[in-house]
Design a protein around this motif. Structure first.
Motif, PDB file in Angstrom:
ATOM      1  N   ILE A  63      12.628  -7.665   3.817  1.00  4.67           N
ATOM      2  CA  ILE A  63      11.363  -7.921   4.513  1.00  4.67           C
ATOM      3  C   ILE A  63      10.889  -6.682   5.275  1.00  4.67           C
ATOM      4  CG2 ILE A  63      10.268  -9.264   6.362  1.00  4.67           C
ATOM      5  CD1 ILE A  63      11.827 -11.682   5.429  1.00  4.67           C
ATOM      6  N   GLY A  64      11.815  -5.880   5.770  1.00  6.68           N
ATOM      7  CA  GLY A  64      11.427  -4.654   6.475  1.00  6.68           C
ATOM      8  C   GLY A  64      11.326  -3.437   5.576  1.00  6.68           C
ATOM      9  N   TYR A  65      11.004  -3.648   4.304  1.00  6.74           N
ATOM     10  CA  TYR A  65      10.992  -2.547   3.322  1.00  6.74           C
ATOM     11  C   TYR A  65      10.007  -1.431   3.667  1.00  6.74           C
ATOM     12  CZ  TYR A  65       6.514  -4.173   1.434  1.00  6.74           C
ATOM     13  OH  TYR A  65       5.193  -4.504   1.286  1.00  6.74           O
ATOM     14  N   ARG A  66       8.936  -1.742   4.428  1.00  7.35           N
ATOM     15  CA  ARG A  66       7.880  -0.751   4.672  1.00  7.35           C
ATOM     16  C   ARG A  66       8.359   0.469   5.444  1.00  7.35           C
ATOM     17  NH1 ARG A  66       2.765  -4.715   6.219  1.00  7.35           N
ATOM     18  NH2 ARG A  66       2.221  -5.272   4.057  1.00  7.35           N
ATOM     19  N   SER A  67       9.466   0.331   6.151  1.00  3.25           N
ATOM     20  CA  SER A  67      10.012   1.489   6.867  1.00  3.25           C
ATOM     21  C   SER A  67      10.738   2.442   5.917  1.00  3.25           C
ATOM     22  CB  SER A  67      10.996   1.022   7.949  1.00  3.25           C
ATOM     23  OG  SER A  67      12.115   0.361   7.369  1.00  3.25           O
ATOM     24  N   ARG A  68      10.945   2.022   4.659  1.00  2.00           N
ATOM     25  CA  ARG A  68      11.682   2.840   3.695  1.00  2.00           C
ATOM     26  C   ARG A  68      10.831   3.310   2.527  1.00  2.00           C
ATOM     27  NH1 ARG A  68      14.860  -1.599   4.599  1.00  2.00           N
ATOM     28  NH2 ARG A  68      14.629  -2.380   2.465  1.00  2.00           N
ATOM     29  N   TYR A  69       9.929   2.461   2.051  1.00  7.66           N
ATOM     30  CA  TYR A  69       9.100   2.852   0.917  1.00  7.66           C
ATOM     31  C   TYR A  69       7.847   1.975   0.850  1.00  7.66           C
ATOM     32  CZ  TYR A  69      12.702  -0.418  -0.775  1.00  7.66           C
ATOM     33  OH  TYR A  69      13.606  -1.438  -0.891  1.00  7.66           O
ATOM     34  N   SER A  70       6.960   2.355  -0.063  1.00  7.80           N
ATOM     35  CA  SER A  70       5.681   1.653  -0.180  1.00  7.80           C
ATOM     36  C   SER A  70       5.857   0.318  -0.902  1.00  7.80           C
ATOM     37  CB  SER A  70       4.695   2.524  -0.966  1.00  7.80           C
ATOM     38  OG  SER A  70       5.141   2.677  -2.314  1.00  7.80           O
ATOM     39  N   THR A  71       4.797  -0.471  -0.852  1.00 11.66           N
ATOM     40  CA  THR A  71       4.821  -1.759  -1.543  1.00 11.66           C
ATOM     41  C   THR A  71       4.954  -1.554  -3.052  1.00 11.66           C
ATOM     42  OG1 THR A  71       3.486  -2.805   0.175  1.00 11.66           O
ATOM     43  CG2 THR A  71       3.530  -3.883  -1.971  1.00 11.66           C
ATOM     44  N   LYS A  72       4.326  -0.544  -3.573  1.00 10.20           N
ATOM     45  CA  LYS A  72       4.421  -0.247  -5.002  1.00 10.20           C
ATOM     46  C   LYS A  72       5.867   0.034  -5.397  1.00 10.20           C
ATOM     47  CE  LYS A  72       2.832   2.935  -8.605  1.00 10.20           C
ATOM     48  NZ  LYS A  72       1.975   4.118  -8.909  1.00 10.20           N
ATOM     49  N   VAL A  73       6.540   0.864  -4.621  1.00 14.29           N
ATOM     50  CA  VAL A  73       7.940   1.184  -4.908  1.00 14.29           C
ATOM     51  C   VAL A  73       8.806  -0.061  -4.747  1.00 14.29           C
ATOM     52  CG1 VAL A  73       9.941   2.539  -4.155  1.00 14.29           C
ATOM     53  CG2 VAL A  73       7.677   3.605  -4.286  1.00 14.29           C
ATOM     54  N   PHE A  74       8.493  -0.870  -3.740  1.00 16.91           N
ATOM     55  CA  PHE A  74       9.247  -2.115  -3.526  1.00 16.91           C
ATOM     56  C   PHE A  74       9.204  -2.990  -4.773  1.00 16.91           C
ATOM     57  CE2 PHE A  74       8.858  -6.670  -2.492  1.00 16.91           C
ATOM     58  CZ  PHE A  74      10.133  -6.911  -1.994  1.00 16.91           C
ATOM     59  N   PHE A  75       8.010  -3.194  -5.317  1.00 12.49           N
ATOM     60  CA  PHE A  75       7.883  -4.023  -6.522  1.00 12.49           C
ATOM     61  C   PHE A  75       8.583  -3.380  -7.715  1.00 12.49           C
ATOM     62  CE2 PHE A  75       3.906  -6.086  -4.653  1.00 12.49           C
ATOM     63  CZ  PHE A  75       4.576  -7.271  -4.380  1.00 12.49           C
ATOM     64  N   GLN A  76       8.466  -2.070  -7.823  1.00  8.54           N
ATOM     65  CA  GLN A  76       9.125  -1.386  -8.940  1.00  8.54           C
ATOM     66  C   GLN A  76      10.646  -1.549  -8.872  1.00  8.54           C
ATOM     67  OE1 GLN A  76       7.597   2.605  -8.443  1.00  8.54           O
ATOM     68  NE2 GLN A  76       5.927   2.288  -9.916  1.00  8.54           N
ATOM     69  N   LYS A  77      11.193  -1.446  -7.673  1.00  9.36           N
ATOM     70  CA  LYS A  77      12.642  -1.511  -7.505  1.00  9.36           C
ATOM     71  C   LYS A  77      13.173  -2.939  -7.629  1.00  9.36           C
ATOM     72  CE  LYS A  77      14.475   0.866  -4.106  1.00  9.36           C
ATOM     73  NZ  LYS A  77      15.386   1.846  -4.709  1.00  9.36           N
ATOM     74  N   ARG A  78      12.528  -3.881  -6.968  1.00  8.21           N
ATOM     75  CA  ARG A  78      13.076  -5.222  -6.884  1.00  8.21           C
ATOM     76  C   ARG A  78      12.678  -6.118  -8.047  1.00  8.21           C
ATOM     77  NH1 ARG A  78      17.176  -4.272  -4.100  1.00  8.21           N
ATOM     78  NH2 ARG A  78      17.507  -6.509  -4.433  1.00  8.21           N
ATOM     79  N   LEU A  79      11.378  -6.153  -8.377  1.00  7.28           N
ATOM     80  CA  LEU A  79      10.948  -7.027  -9.461  1.00  7.28           C
ATOM     81  C   LEU A  79      11.562  -6.617 -10.791  1.00  7.28           C
ATOM     82  CD1 LEU A  79       7.160  -7.678  -8.722  1.00  7.28           C
ATOM     83  CD2 LEU A  79       9.077  -9.223  -8.412  1.00  7.28           C
TER      84      LEU A  79
END
Length: 359
Positions: A63-79
């Motif tokens: 949930i606190g991913y924004r302190s580490r990377y962008s939403t785009k990167v979050f979706f790329q990594k997790r989804l």
């Protein structure tokens, strides 16, 4: 630099094994009231923390991913990770059900891409994959959750609504004259696994009882033990009158062992807080224990994805009995699943290194 939380690795491994135990003791649903059923109820109660803790760890880390990377990167990594695992293992099991269903304890099918897509979209290939479908949905709404989770009061308000809607109202309705008495007050958008997802993040982000964590260990332990005992005894009390005492079969009532209901909520949070309070011990480990646990933790998702295949296959060749199902089968399935996951991850790593090495 993010500090690795070793207690989460320990909980991840324990939860992974717990899932295997839960799926090796499904004799509870036969509801015969014999000794094997009583033992299975106890094991189901003891290991029911598995899925809630998985969701809590995910929320704590993501949930606190924004302190580490962008939403785009979050979706790329997790989804990508979850979706590829879900599609890959679903296709693998589907192909096996077409090639060797009898030998592996699978339903016989004739290969059809249309059938695969239909079964995949309705979670009919391996029903325990519901967890992956659920976590995908949570990933999709994580950017929305992240937008208010940084506000402690707002997060507490959302968690309060989740707990009341998901755990408290069903528990109150259980004892009400009308089992739907309070349901109208449940918030439909804040029910289900999102409760654990938010709680996990809250515990890690705002560190409740941080100053007294070691002193709170006995409290968390007692709360966990009491919850398990309550779950087991109430499940037995609820089911035995309809089976053993009546001499007739009745469907298994798992209300008190439902992962979304109040007893399991108390148990899961207590266990999570207990292991969190032991983090200093894990951090001070001078041996290879934590290194092994970290490695096992990295394999847990693949273990979850493949373990049912070994359960189904073993069911073909080994007869059910209390000693096998409760004491041996979970360890055998877990070991085979770990070996499969280790080989799979090694092959993936080899393929990545090969691509990188190419000019």
């Amino acid at each position: 630099m993010t500090v690795r939380r070793h207690y989460m690795d320990v909980l991840n491994v324990l939860s992974c094994f717990a899932v295997v135990v839960l799926h090796c003791t499904t004799v509870v649903y036969v509801n015969q009231g014999n000794m094997q059923w009583f033992v299975s109820v106890a094991l189901q109660s003891l290991f029911m923390f598995a899925v809630p803790v998985f969701f809590m760890i995910s929320g704590a880390n993501l949930i606190g991913y924004r302190s580490r990377y962008s939403t785009k990167v979050f979706f790329q990594k997790r989804l990508k990770r979850v979706l590829m695992t879900l599609i890959g293992f679903s296709f693998f099991i589907y192909v096996l059900s077409c090639l060797a269903p009898t030998q592996l304890g699978l339903p016989a099918r004739s290969f059809s891409l249309f059938e695969f897509i239909q079964l995949f979209l309705t979670n009919q290939i391996c029903d325990v994959y519901w967890f992956m479908y659920s976590i995908l949905i949570l990933y999709l709404i994580t950017p929305l959750l992240a937008s208010f989770a940084s506000n402690k009061r707002l997060l507490e308000y959302a968690i309060g609504l989740c707990i009341v809607s998901t755990a408290v109202i069903p528990f109150a309705n259980r004892f009400a004259p009308n089992h739907n008495l309070f349901s109208v007050f449940a918030v439909p958008y804040l029910t289900g696994a999102i409760m654990y997802y938010l709680i996990g993040y809250y515990i890690v982000k705002y560190s409740p009882f941080e100053e007294h964590s070691r002193k709170m260990c006995p409290v968390f332990l007692i709360a966990a033990i009491c919850s398990v005992v309550f779950m087991a005894l109430m499940t037995i009390k609820t089911n035995v009158p309809h089976t053993v005492l009546s001499g007739a079969y009745s469907d298994y009532d798992n209300f008190y062992n439902d992962y979304l209901h109040l007893p399991v909520l108390v148990y899961s949070i207590s266990l999570f807080m207990l292991f969190r309070s032991l983090e200093s011990l894990f951090q001070s480990d001078k041996h290879s224990f934590i290194a092994v646990i970290s490695k096992l933790s990295s394999l847990s998702f693949d273990v979850y994805a493949v373990h049912m295949m070994f359960i189904w296959a073993l069911d073909v060749y080994v007869l059910h009995n209390i000693f096998w199902d409760a004491a041996i089968r979970p360890f055998v399935v877990f070991a085979f699943s770990l070996l499969f996951a280790f080989v799979l991850e090694s092959l993936k790593k080899l393929c990545r290194n090969t691509r990188i090495a190419k000019p």
